[in-house]
Design a protein around this motif. Structure first.
Motif, PDB file in Angstrom:
ATOM      1  N   PHE A  16       4.274  -7.228  23.766  1.00  0.00           N
ATOM      2  CA  PHE A  16       3.826  -6.983  25.127  1.00  0.00           C
ATOM      3  C   PHE A  16       2.484  -6.265  25.148  1.00  0.00           C
ATOM      4  O   PHE A  16       2.128  -5.535  24.206  1.00  0.00           O
ATOM      5  N   LEU A  17       1.771  -6.453  26.236  1.00  0.00           N
ATOM      6  CA  LEU A  17       0.552  -5.701  26.485  1.00  0.00           C
ATOM      7  C   LEU A  17       0.915  -4.291  26.952  1.00  0.00           C
ATOM      8  O   LEU A  17       1.987  -4.069  27.524  1.00  0.00           O
ATOM      9  N   ASP A  18       0.004  -3.364  26.719  1.00  0.00           N
ATOM     10  CA  ASP A  18       0.191  -1.991  27.193  1.00  0.00           C
ATOM     11  C   ASP A  18      -0.275  -1.928  28.649  1.00  0.00           C
ATOM     12  O   ASP A  18      -1.303  -1.341  28.975  1.00  0.00           O
ATOM     13  N   PHE A 122       9.440  -3.901  21.282  1.00  0.00           N
ATOM     14  CA  PHE A 122       8.327  -4.842  21.081  1.00  0.00           C
ATOM     15  C   PHE A 122       7.085  -4.439  21.870  1.00  0.00           C
ATOM     16  O   PHE A 122       6.280  -5.272  22.249  1.00  0.00           O
ATOM     17  N   GLY A 123       6.963  -3.137  22.113  1.00  0.00           N
ATOM     18  CA  GLY A 123       5.789  -2.638  22.829  1.00  0.00           C
ATOM     19  C   GLY A 123       5.876  -2.766  24.340  1.00  0.00           C
ATOM     20  O   GLY A 123       4.886  -2.524  25.040  1.00  0.00           O
ATOM     21  N   CYS A 189      23.616  -4.578  26.816  1.00  0.00           N
ATOM     22  CA  CYS A 189      22.366  -4.915  26.128  1.00  0.00           C
ATOM     23  C   CYS A 189      21.222  -4.224  26.845  1.00  0.00           C
ATOM     24  O   CYS A 189      21.421  -3.512  27.835  1.00  0.00           O
ATOM     25  N   GLY A 190      20.033  -4.436  26.354  1.00  0.00           N
ATOM     26  CA  GLY A 190      18.833  -3.973  27.030  1.00  0.00           C
ATOM     27  C   GLY A 190      17.963  -5.164  27.373  1.00  0.00           C
ATOM     28  O   GLY A 190      18.111  -6.243  26.798  1.00  0.00           O
ATOM     29  N   ILE A 191      17.059  -4.976  28.324  1.00  0.00           N
ATOM     30  CA  ILE A 191      16.046  -5.983  28.645  1.00  0.00           C
ATOM     31  C   ILE A 191      14.695  -5.289  28.613  1.00  0.00           C
ATOM     32  O   ILE A 191      14.404  -4.427  29.460  1.00  0.00           O
ATOM     33  N   ALA A 192      13.874  -5.622  27.617  1.00  0.00           N
ATOM     34  CA  ALA A 192      12.504  -5.128  27.579  1.00  0.00           C
ATOM     35  C   ALA A 192      11.654  -6.067  28.425  1.00  0.00           C
ATOM     36  O   ALA A 192      11.821  -7.285  28.359  1.00  0.00           O
ATOM     37  N   PHE A 193      10.742  -5.502  29.218  1.00  0.00           N
ATOM     38  CA  PHE A 193       9.938  -6.381  30.055  1.00  0.00           C
ATOM     39  C   PHE A 193       8.557  -5.791  30.339  1.00  0.00           C
ATOM     40  O   PHE A 193       8.342  -4.578  30.261  1.00  0.00           O
TER      41      PHE A 193
END
Length: 220
Positions: A16-18, A122-123, A189-193
């Motif tokens: 992912f972008l910051d 994943f950032g 679970c988790g959801i990174a977004f």
């Protein structure tokens, strides 16, 4: 977007972008996901939405715990093994991932480093932790699965990328302790977004889906 476009363009983002997602966009995603159907309309999902310092603190603790070699102890047991077609599909997915990053098959150290990126989200700048009530058992977890799918589709519809992370349910006691959750809240679970780094080589591939003939039996 049209539904078909959203479904076909969604993918598991692993870099992912910051760049933070605006609060109103996140609220729109959550509102749409809230329309998820559930068993007897119980709506068992409870969501912890982490950003900024709270996400960094959890990431640091989970990463250190996993890197120390602590075995996963999920609330809902992970599959004990993958056999047959499931093993084949899982292997292909892993090979595609490692090839995109030029990780050699025998390079266990780099493979482990990449695996630990799960605990850095994943950032991603945001994380949604999905929990259910223990008393609802497997049906509560199934309903949460529907919620996760709708959350990710709603995110894509808003131009936001995501990835569902079973790995983030590896250490539920650590998470409950961090946020003061009762034992009755079970981690699903988790959801990174956030916004995908489209230029990163890890996004150079897409996983395939089985043909209908492999999964559907027509009965007249």
């Amino acid at each position: 977007m049209e539904l078909e476009t959203v479904v076909r363009e969604r993918f598991s983002c692993r870099r992912f972008l910051d760049q933070a997602v605006p609060r109103n966009t996140i609220e729109d995603i959550l509102s749409l996901a809230q329309q998820t159907p559930s068993w007897c309309n119980c709506q068992p999902w409870q969501v912890l939405l982490l950003s900024g310092a709270s996400a960094r603190r959890l990431s640091e603790k989970l990463y250190a715990h996993a890197a120390a070699g602590n075995p996963p102890r999920p609330d809902f047991p992970f599959p004990p093994r993958y056999e047959g077609i499931y093993r084949q599909r899982r292997k292909i997915c892993g090979v595609q991932l490692y090839q995109s990053l030029e990780i050699a098959r025998e390079d266990r150290a780099r493979a482990q480093e990449q695996s630990l990126e799960n605990f850095r989200f994943f950032g991603a700048p945001h994380l949604a932790l999905i929990t259910t009530d223990a008393g609802l058992g497997v049906y509560g977890a199934i309903d949460c699965g529907l919620y996760v799918a709708n959350f990710m589709l709603a995110a894509k519809n808003a131009g936001v990328d995501s990835i569902a992370q079973a790995a983030l349910a590896s250490y539920p006691d650590l998470v409950r302790g961090e946020f003061g959750l009762p034992e009755s809240r079970k981690m699903v679970c988790g959801i990174a977004f956030g916004y995908a780094d489209a230029s990163h080589p890890i996004h150079a591939y897409r996983t395939e889906r089985a043909a209908l003939g492999e999964v559907v039996s027509w009965l007249d």
